[in-house]
Design a protein around this motif. Structure first.
Motif, short mmCIF file in Angstrom:
data_model
loop_
_atom_site.label_atom_id
_atom_site.label_comp_id
_atom_site.label_asym_id
_atom_site.label_seq_id
_atom_site.Cartn_x
_atom_site.Cartn_y
_atom_site.Cartn_z
N LEU A 53 0.93 -1.12 -0.04
CA LEU A 53 0.00 0.00 -0.17
C LEU A 53 0.91 1.45 -0.16
O LEU A 53 0.33 2.34 -0.60
CB LEU A 53 -1.01 -0.01 1.08
CG LEU A 53 -2.20 -0.90 1.11
CD1 LEU A 53 -2.79 -1.03 2.48
CD2 LEU A 53 -2.90 -0.70 -0.15
N GLU A 54 1.95 1.09 0.70
CA GLU A 54 2.79 2.27 0.76
C GLU A 54 3.49 2.79 -0.61
O GLU A 54 3.40 3.79 -1.33
CB GLU A 54 4.03 2.28 1.48
CG GLU A 54 3.67 2.14 3.05
CD GLU A 54 4.79 1.98 4.09
OE1 GLU A 54 5.65 1.46 3.83
OE2 GLU A 54 4.41 1.77 5.20
N SER A 58 3.74 6.56 -0.79
CA SER A 58 4.68 6.80 0.47
C SER A 58 5.79 6.07 0.70
O SER A 58 6.23 6.05 1.95
CB SER A 58 3.49 6.75 1.52
OG SER A 58 2.88 5.52 1.64
N PRO A 96 4.25 5.17 -9.43
CA PRO A 96 3.89 6.24 -8.31
C PRO A 96 4.30 7.47 -8.25
O PRO A 96 5.33 7.75 -8.86
CB PRO A 96 4.33 5.33 -6.90
CG PRO A 96 4.76 3.95 -7.52
CD PRO A 96 4.78 3.99 -8.90
N GLY A 146 -8.27 4.17 -4.40
CA GLY A 146 -7.56 5.28 -4.85
C GLY A 146 -7.73 5.79 -6.25
O GLY A 146 -7.73 5.18 -7.23
N HIS A 154 0.41 3.94 -3.01
CA HIS A 154 0.05 5.31 -2.74
C HIS A 154 1.18 6.16 -2.74
O HIS A 154 0.93 7.30 -2.44
CB HIS A 154 -1.06 5.23 -1.59
CG HIS A 154 -2.16 4.50 -1.64
ND1 HIS A 154 -3.06 4.57 -2.82
CD2 HIS A 154 -2.48 3.14 -1.21
CE1 HIS A 154 -4.27 3.94 -2.69
NE2 HIS A 154 -3.65 2.84 -1.93
N ARG A 193 -5.50 6.96 -8.43
CA ARG A 193 -4.39 6.55 -9.24
C ARG A 193 -4.21 5.04 -9.46
O ARG A 193 -3.58 4.60 -10.30
CB ARG A 193 -2.71 7.11 -8.51
CG ARG A 193 -2.68 8.51 -8.43
CD ARG A 193 -1.40 9.18 -8.17
NE ARG A 193 -0.64 7.98 -7.35
CZ ARG A 193 0.33 8.21 -6.64
NH1 ARG A 193 0.79 9.38 -6.68
NH2 ARG A 193 1.11 7.30 -6.24
N THR A 194 -4.98 4.29 -8.63
CA THR A 194 -4.76 2.99 -8.62
C THR A 194 -6.05 2.24 -9.20
O THR A 194 -5.93 0.94 -9.14
CB THR A 194 -4.18 2.42 -7.27
OG1 THR A 194 -5.27 2.75 -6.28
CG2 THR A 194 -2.99 2.74 -6.99
N ARG A 195 -7.21 2.88 -9.29
CA ARG A 195 -8.36 2.15 -9.21
C ARG A 195 -8.44 1.53 -10.52
O ARG A 195 -9.06 0.36 -10.63
CB ARG A 195 -9.45 3.69 -9.55
CG ARG A 195 -10.83 3.02 -10.00
CD ARG A 195 -11.90 4.35 -9.81
NE ARG A 195 -12.03 4.60 -8.43
CZ ARG A 195 -11.69 5.73 -7.97
NH1 ARG A 195 -11.62 7.00 -8.82
NH2 ARG A 195 -11.72 5.94 -6.89
N TYR A 202 1.12 1.69 -14.19
CA TYR A 202 1.12 2.73 -12.95
C TYR A 202 2.65 2.96 -12.49
O TYR A 202 3.43 1.89 -12.37
CB TYR A 202 0.18 2.01 -11.84
CG TYR A 202 0.33 2.64 -10.36
CD1 TYR A 202 -0.38 3.68 -10.16
CD2 TYR A 202 1.36 2.22 -9.39
CE1 TYR A 202 -0.42 4.50 -9.12
CE2 TYR A 202 1.48 2.85 -8.20
CZ TYR A 202 0.45 4.17 -8.21
OH TYR A 202 0.53 4.57 -7.00
N ALA A 252 -8.22 -0.61 -0.71
CA ALA A 252 -7.51 0.29 -1.05
C ALA A 252 -7.05 0.76 -2.37
O ALA A 252 -7.02 1.70 -2.67
CB ALA A 252 -6.26 0.37 -0.01
N ILE A 253 -6.85 -0.12 -3.10
CA ILE A 253 -6.36 -0.28 -4.30
C ILE A 253 -7.54 0.36 -5.27
O ILE A 253 -7.32 1.56 -6.02
CB ILE A 253 -5.75 -1.45 -5.03
CG1 ILE A 253 -4.59 -1.91 -4.46
CG2 ILE A 253 -5.65 -1.45 -6.64
CD1 ILE A 253 -4.13 -3.24 -4.88
#
Length: 110
Positions: free
Chosen positions: A4-5, A10, A110, A43, A8, A45-47, A108, A39-40
């Motif tokens: 997830l980091e 981070s 990040p 988001g 997203h 950016r991750t949808r 994708y 969560a994916i």
């Protein structure tokens, strides 16, 4: 949590690879795989990032919930290591080389 980091943005590393597909196990040590999938999909950016659940779970609930949350594919992973590696290779080949993605969608980053 590390996935997830990275997804997203981070993650602390500057050399985060471009992601073309996520192979997601549902049985993870800290965060449940279905929570990661939520969560994916939640988001911006991750949808649209392709997600393949690759799990040993035989629970019908996991299968149904994965599709409700927008998984692209659900694969029960082989128990034997060599068969698992081969299955993962085939999945990667399909999603990265054969699958057609929308023209505006790029792998994708990040």
């Amino acid at each position: 949590m590390e996935a997830l980091e990275v997804l997203h943005g981070s993650a602390s590393g500057a050399n985060v690879p471009r992601i073309g597909v996520v192979l997601l196990d549902l049985k993870l040590p800290r965060v449940d795989g279905l929570q990661v999938l939520r969560a994916i999909r939640g988001g911006d950016r991750t949808r649209l990032l392709p997600v393949v659940v690759l799990t040993s779970s035989r629970e019908e609930h996991d299968l149904i919930e994965s599709y409700k949350l927008g998984v692209n594919s659900y694969v029960r992973k082989p128990v034997e290591f060599d068969a698992f590696v081969e299955a993962a290779r085939h999945i990667g080949m399909y999603w990265l080389l054969l699958n057609e993605r929308p023209p505006t969608e790029r792998p994708y980053s990040p």
